[in-house]
Design a protein around this motif. Structure first.
Motif, PDB file in Angstrom:
ATOM      1  N   THR A 222       0.832  -1.197   0.000  1.00 53.83           N
ATOM      2  CA  THR A 222       0.000   0.000   0.000  1.00 53.83           C
ATOM      3  C   THR A 222       0.875   1.258   0.000  1.00 53.83           C
ATOM      4  O   THR A 222       2.073   1.217   0.310  1.00 53.83           O
ATOM      5  CB  THR A 222      -0.921   0.043   1.228  1.00 53.83           C
ATOM      6  OG1 THR A 222      -0.143   0.231   2.410  1.00 53.83           O
ATOM      7  CG2 THR A 222      -1.725  -1.243   1.341  1.00 53.83           C
ATOM      8  N   GLU A 235      -7.127   3.499  -3.622  1.00 52.44           N
ATOM      9  CA  GLU A 235      -6.223   2.344  -3.508  1.00 52.44           C
ATOM     10  C   GLU A 235      -6.911   1.169  -2.814  1.00 52.44           C
ATOM     11  O   GLU A 235      -6.728   0.015  -3.220  1.00 52.44           O
ATOM     12  CB  GLU A 235      -4.959   2.743  -2.754  1.00 52.44           C
ATOM     13  CG  GLU A 235      -3.941   1.616  -2.604  1.00 52.44           C
ATOM     14  CD  GLU A 235      -2.683   2.068  -1.891  1.00 52.44           C
ATOM     15  OE1 GLU A 235      -1.634   2.150  -2.548  1.00 52.44           O
ATOM     16  OE2 GLU A 235      -2.761   2.353  -0.678  1.00 52.44           O
ATOM     17  N   TYR A 236      -7.685   1.461  -1.764  1.00 55.17           N
ATOM     18  CA  TYR A 236      -8.378   0.390  -1.057  1.00 55.17           C
ATOM     19  C   TYR A 236      -9.334  -0.332  -1.990  1.00 55.17           C
ATOM     20  O   TYR A 236      -9.422  -1.577  -1.970  1.00 55.17           O
ATOM     21  CB  TYR A 236      -9.141   0.948   0.147  1.00 55.17           C
ATOM     22  CG  TYR A 236     -10.072  -0.052   0.776  1.00 55.17           C
ATOM     23  CD1 TYR A 236      -9.570  -1.120   1.517  1.00 55.17           C
ATOM     24  CD2 TYR A 236     -11.451   0.029   0.587  1.00 55.17           C
ATOM     25  CE1 TYR A 236     -10.420  -2.063   2.073  1.00 55.17           C
ATOM     26  CE2 TYR A 236     -12.308  -0.912   1.138  1.00 55.17           C
ATOM     27  CZ  TYR A 236     -11.786  -1.958   1.879  1.00 55.17           C
ATOM     28  OH  TYR A 236     -12.633  -2.891   2.412  1.00 55.17           O
ATOM     29  N   ILE A 253      -1.500  -8.217   2.277  1.00 57.01           N
ATOM     30  CA  ILE A 253      -1.331  -6.769   2.254  1.00 57.01           C
ATOM     31  C   ILE A 253      -0.117  -6.370   3.095  1.00 57.01           C
ATOM     32  O   ILE A 253      -0.012  -6.724   4.267  1.00 57.01           O
ATOM     33  CB  ILE A 253      -2.576  -6.046   2.812  1.00 57.01           C
ATOM     34  CG1 ILE A 253      -3.834  -6.457   2.036  1.00 57.01           C
ATOM     35  CG2 ILE A 253      -2.371  -4.529   2.753  1.00 57.01           C
ATOM     36  CD1 ILE A 253      -3.853  -6.025   0.600  1.00 57.01           C
ATOM     37  N   THR A 255       1.255  -3.190   4.573  1.00 55.60           N
ATOM     38  CA  THR A 255       0.829  -1.813   4.785  1.00 55.60           C
ATOM     39  C   THR A 255       2.028  -0.865   4.882  1.00 55.60           C
ATOM     40  O   THR A 255       3.132  -1.258   5.278  1.00 55.60           O
ATOM     41  CB  THR A 255      -0.013  -1.679   6.064  1.00 55.60           C
ATOM     42  OG1 THR A 255       0.745  -2.160   7.182  1.00 55.60           O
ATOM     43  CG2 THR A 255      -1.299  -2.474   5.931  1.00 55.60           C
ATOM     44  N   TYR A 264      -7.794  -2.433   6.348  1.00 55.15           N
ATOM     45  CA  TYR A 264      -7.594  -3.732   5.706  1.00 55.15           C
ATOM     46  C   TYR A 264      -7.916  -4.878   6.661  1.00 55.15           C
ATOM     47  O   TYR A 264      -8.567  -5.860   6.272  1.00 55.15           O
ATOM     48  CB  TYR A 264      -6.158  -3.843   5.168  1.00 55.15           C
ATOM     49  CG  TYR A 264      -5.914  -2.906   3.997  1.00 55.15           C
ATOM     50  CD1 TYR A 264      -6.342  -3.249   2.725  1.00 55.15           C
ATOM     51  CD2 TYR A 264      -5.270  -1.682   4.180  1.00 55.15           C
ATOM     52  CE1 TYR A 264      -6.132  -2.394   1.645  1.00 55.15           C
ATOM     53  CE2 TYR A 264      -5.056  -0.821   3.118  1.00 55.15           C
ATOM     54  CZ  TYR A 264      -5.501  -1.178   1.855  1.00 55.15           C
ATOM     55  OH  TYR A 264      -5.311  -0.320   0.794  1.00 55.15           O
ATOM     56  N   THR A 295       1.488  -3.089  -6.534  1.00 56.17           N
ATOM     57  CA  THR A 295       1.494  -1.816  -5.820  1.00 56.17           C
ATOM     58  C   THR A 295       0.984  -0.704  -6.717  1.00 56.17           C
ATOM     59  O   THR A 295       1.125  -0.775  -7.949  1.00 56.17           O
ATOM     60  CB  THR A 295       2.906  -1.467  -5.321  1.00 56.17           C
ATOM     61  OG1 THR A 295       2.841  -0.250  -4.566  1.00 56.17           O
ATOM     62  CG2 THR A 295       3.876  -1.285  -6.478  1.00 56.17           C
TER      63      THR A 295
END
Length: 366
Positions: A222, A235-236, A253, A255, A264, A295
């Motif tokens: 992320t 992005e989510y 994920i 982060t 998330y 990404t």
């Protein structure tokens, strides 16, 4: 014997400093200064001291010293760096008994480096100042001049002293063919899996084999642009769409360190338990060549690939987001595009692609 002093403000800088000591500086005396610019740097300093990698190592507190300067401090810096034997940055060297060094190496070229140069110059008037890389986007770094630095230069010349600009020497990096600056360039060997450097990094950051049991084929890194730089870029939502494509149990994920949200976790994503560790260290401790990195705009995946000899298929997804309301995201996307479009970079990043639609991930991975 040549004596080198290296300033490391970030973990990337620390990694390359360790590799330099183990390879090109193996037969030199190297003093490492780890600053408080990175979280838990004091603990890393303690561990690294026990590993005896460097001939000398010190922990220095310079973050507030550099960022909290007022007008009076700036004027005093100019006066002391020009006229005095000591300045307020001299304390950085207070625990060093022998201040004779042939070369000072850094990345963050600020007033503290001017102060260090002025102090070290008293012991060796021929000391050289060199820079080292901090990722591929740092290859254009220059030792810039502003009016305060120009004033220091003029005054030091009036006093028959060398200025720091006359001591510039070398740029140390993994890919010297990509550097087009004015310094001479020196190659740093890439870090191989199971090498002495990767072993030291694993011990330094407690990256055991048990912590590296990555079962998910797809790892999504992320960024910060859903909560920094302007309007959220979606992005989510991209992560949610990827989960539908590759499967919930096949996606992990990673982060961003500055992302303190739990969006998330609370929505059922698997989140990497090692998210607090520098990704470069993780990638240098495990072979990820059979994985897929995803990404929107993370630079960590490129940094890890630059250092490592094991390439990983990587997909950049910023074209699947809406960047119109986020200027920082637009700049990052433009930098990534220019980098990956360069003819010289295509061979280095042959495993990295920018995709237009998420369906391309599934198609390219079959």
């Amino acid at each position: 014997m040549q004596r080198k002093i290296i300033i490391a403000n970030t973990y990337y800088q620390l990694i390359i400093a360790i590799q330099m000591k183990l390879t090109i500086f193996k037969n030199y005396y190297v003093c490492l200064m780890i600053s408080d610019h990175s979280r838990n740097a004091d603990k890393i300093y303690e561990k690294l001291s026990e590993l005896l990698v460097f001939d000398e190592i010190h922990y220095i507190k310079t973050k507030e010293l550099i960022t909290d300067r007022n007008c009076i401090d700036k004027i005093q810096d100019c006066i002391y760096i020009c006229f005095m034997k000591k300045n307020r940055y001299s304390y950085i060297l207070s625990d060093i008994s022998d201040k004779f060094f042939n070369e000072l190496i850094c990345y963050n070229y600020g007033v503290d480096i001017y102060g260090l140069y002025a102090e070290l110059y008293n012991s060796n008037k021929d000391i050289k100042i060199s820079l080292y890389e901090e990722g591929i986007l740092s290859y254009g770094v220059t030792a810039s001049m502003n009016y305060k630095k120009k004033i220091i230069k003029i005054i030091r010349h009036m006093l028959c002293k060398k200025d720091i600009t006359e001591a510039f020497s070398t740029f140390y990096c993994f890919y010297p063919e990509l550097y087009k600056g004015s310094l001479s360039v020196h190659a740093v060997p890439q870090i191989k899996l199971n090498s002495e450097c990767s072993d030291i990094l694993s011990r330094l950051f407690n990256v055991s084999s048990e912590r590296l049991t990555y079962q998910e084929k797809y790892i999504f890194f992320t960024s910060v642009y859903d909560f920094e730089g302007g309007s959220p870029i979606g992005e989510y939502e991209v992560a949610c769409a990827i989960r539908k494509i590759v499967g919930e149990n096949n996606l992990l994920i990673k982060t961003h360190p500055r992302d303190i949200r739990t969006i998330y976790e609370v929505n059922g994503f698997k989140v990497d338990k090692n998210s607090s560790l520098p990704w470069e260290v993780i990638q240098l401790s495990k072979d990820f060549s059979n994985y897929i990195f995803l990404t929107v705009s993370s630079g960590s995946v490129l940094a890890g690939s630059l250092m490592s000899t094991n390439p990983v298929d990587t997909f950049y997804l910023y074209k699947c987001c809406d960047l119109t309301g986020n200027l920082l995201a637009q700049k990052t996307a433009n930098d990534i595009y220019n980098l990956l479009s360069s003819e010289k970079m295509k061979k280095i990043f042959k495993n990295v692609k920018i995709v237009e639609r998420l369906v391309e991930i599934d198609r390219n991975c079959k």
